[in-house]
Each structure stands twice: as structure tokens, then as C-alpha cells.
Design a protein around this motif. Structure first.
Motif, mmCIF file in Angstrom:
data_model
loop_
_atom_site.group_PDB
_atom_site.id
_atom_site.type_symbol
_atom_site.label_atom_id
_atom_site.label_comp_id
_atom_site.label_asym_id
_atom_site.label_seq_id
_atom_site.Cartn_x
_atom_site.Cartn_y
_atom_site.Cartn_z
ATOM 1 N N PHE A 44 0.722 -1.208 -0.045
ATOM 2 C CA PHE A 44 0.116 0.037 0.130
ATOM 3 C C PHE A 44 0.849 1.114 0.009
ATOM 4 O O PHE A 44 1.811 1.208 0.868
ATOM 5 N N SER A 45 0.606 2.183 -0.750
ATOM 6 C CA SER A 45 1.108 3.533 -0.775
ATOM 7 C C SER A 45 0.398 4.296 0.483
ATOM 8 O O SER A 45 -0.753 4.037 1.108
ATOM 9 N N SER A 46 1.019 5.519 0.809
ATOM 10 C CA SER A 46 0.402 6.007 2.017
ATOM 11 C C SER A 46 -1.131 6.526 1.747
ATOM 12 O O SER A 46 -1.993 6.759 2.742
ATOM 13 N N GLU A 47 -1.198 6.830 0.555
ATOM 14 C CA GLU A 47 -2.630 7.367 0.091
ATOM 15 C C GLU A 47 -3.719 6.151 0.212
ATOM 16 O O GLU A 47 -4.769 6.360 0.517
ATOM 17 N N GLU A 48 -2.978 5.150 -0.485
ATOM 18 C CA GLU A 48 -3.981 4.025 -0.308
ATOM 19 C C GLU A 48 -4.323 3.532 1.067
ATOM 20 O O GLU A 48 -5.512 3.249 1.068
ATOM 21 N N ALA A 49 -3.363 3.558 1.864
ATOM 22 C CA ALA A 49 -3.674 3.059 3.305
ATOM 23 C C ALA A 49 -4.609 4.296 4.042
ATOM 24 O O ALA A 49 -5.419 3.725 4.761
ATOM 25 N N ARG A 50 -4.450 5.433 3.642
ATOM 26 C CA ARG A 50 -5.404 6.576 4.218
ATOM 27 C C ARG A 50 -6.647 6.193 3.910
ATOM 28 O O ARG A 50 -7.808 6.457 4.580
ATOM 29 N N GLU A 51 -6.963 5.900 2.452
ATOM 30 C CA GLU A 51 -8.150 5.637 1.956
ATOM 31 C C GLU A 51 -8.851 4.186 2.735
ATOM 32 O O GLU A 51 -10.177 4.517 2.799
ATOM 33 N N ALA A 52 -8.073 3.369 2.738
ATOM 34 C CA ALA A 52 -8.412 2.297 3.293
ATOM 35 C C ALA A 52 -9.258 2.348 4.712
ATOM 36 O O ALA A 52 -10.086 1.885 5.215
#
Length: 84
Positions: A44-52
Motif C-alpha cells: 500500500f502507498s500512504s494514500e491507499e492506506a489512508r483511503e482504506a
């Protein structure tokens, strides 16, 4: 008539689920390491992790931030999701 399962719990001596937890962890760890070495494991990128994390928070907390409305009301956000 031979039967591999009886009504008194897990009596099977086969399969991943019948192994002790330490053995399961060891095997799962090898799979994860192999996927990373092969380059097929998702990171996960930090953006993907934030969205999840945001989506998980909405699902577990009813979707509203600080909303004190009754359960009978609905937001425009919920109306938008209803058609999906």
C-alpha cells in the motif's frame, strides 16, 4: 461405512487448519516472503492506506462523522450509495 469426520469436533489429521498456530504462521510467512521476493505482493502507498482506513472507519461507525441524528434519518451521502 467409513467416515473421515465425526460429530465430536475437529478429528481430521489433515489440512492447514488442523496444524498448530506456530506451524501455520511459519508456512504463511514463507508465502508472504516468496510473494515479496517475486514482486507480486501488493504494498500500500500512504494514500491507499489512508483511503482504506477512512472507508473502514465509515463502515464500522455508520459513515457519519459526529452525527447525532436518529437512525431513521439519512444523509445525501447514503442516498448516493443506495443506487450502487
Amino acid at each position: 461405512m467409513p467416515s473421515s469426520k465425526s460429530g465430536s469436533g475437529n478429528t481430521s489429521k489433515r489440512g492447514f487448519a488442523s496444524m498448530d498456530q506456530e506451524k501455520q504462521r511459519e508456512i504463511a510467512s514463507k508465502g508472504g516472503k516468496a510473494a515479496h521476493a517475486k514482486g507480486t505482493a501488493h504494498e500500500f502507498s500512504s494514500e491507499e492506506a489512508r483511503e482504506a482506513g477512512r472507508k473502514g472507519g465509515e463502515a464500522s461507525h455508520g459513515g457519519g462523522r459526529g452525527s447525532s441524528s436518529s437512525s431513521r434519518g439519512s444523509s445525501s451521502k447514503q442516498h448516493g450509495k443506495a443506487g450502487n
